[in-house]
Design an enzyme around this catalytic site. Structure first.
Site, short mmCIF file in Angstrom:
data_model
loop_
_atom_site.label_atom_id
_atom_site.label_comp_id
_atom_site.label_asym_id
_atom_site.label_seq_id
_atom_site.Cartn_x
_atom_site.Cartn_y
_atom_site.Cartn_z
CB SER A 43 -87.96 -66.62 -24.17
OG SER A 43 -89.30 -66.42 -23.41
CG ASP A 44 -81.71 -65.41 -22.72
OD1 ASP A 44 -81.50 -66.08 -23.33
OD2 ASP A 44 -81.12 -63.70 -23.22
N PRO A 45 -82.99 -68.25 -20.86
CG PRO A 45 -83.99 -70.57 -19.94
CD PRO A 45 -84.34 -69.92 -21.35
#
Length: 176
Positions: A43-45
């Site tokens: 969820s944090d690219p």
């Protein structure tokens, strides 16, 4: 589980524009595969979590500290919503998909909402094409309209979906 391994590479955002254009579709496919096929996604690219490896020049996704899970029913509903959006089947998108995904209550009458969302989705998303800069400008133009719609009707955002939009937004930001 904590697993560590040193990956030698360069941040995707620091790579050449050609390499970024080559690997952004890979990142989007990776994200969508995790989201729609596996049901657990990174969820944090952000740029610091996307490397191009020195040895093979492939995309490497780091730091799975922020992840989310999506159950099978939600994955199927998202897939249906994407298909209905692509085929411009706004009737199914508004009357069925929005309810199955938890955006609207199941007993909500969507007949008034459908023409409003059809206009917004057609003008803001579909007619913007694949030019990311043009699409970003267009989405910014309609954000106020969408906010008004979301406040006027009983919309809710499923918890996992905030992370979905975060992930896609970060990938799109890198592409720009």
């Amino acid at each position: 589980i904590l697993t560590t391994e040193w990956i030698q590479g360069v941040k995707l955002a620091d790579s050449s524009p050609e390499k970024i254009r080559e690997l952004i579709p890979v990142g989007v496919e990776l994200f969508l595969t995790q989201l729609l096929d596996i049901g657990a996604f990174h969820s944090d690219p952000h740029p610091g979590n996307l490397l191009v490896t020195d040895d093979e020049g492939v995309l490497c996704l780091l730091d799975y500290g922020l992840t989310a899970e999506v159950d099978l029913a939600a994955r199927e509903a998202m897939t249906n919503a994407i298909v209905n959006l692509l085929y411009r089947d706004f009737d199914s998108l508004v009357h069925v998909d929005a309810k199955q995904l938890g955006f609207l209550p199941h007993d909500f009458d969507t007949s008034e909402l459908k023409p409003i969302l059809t206009k917004v989705l057609t003008g803001g998303v579909l007619e913007s094409g694949s030019d990311l800069r043009k699409r970003k400008r267009k989405l910014q133009e309609i954000s106020n309209e969408l906010n008004e719609i979301f406040f006027r009707y009983p919309f809710q955002v499923p918890p996992f979906f905030a992370l979905v939009t975060r992930g896609l937004g970060l990938l799109e930001g890198i592409a720009l």
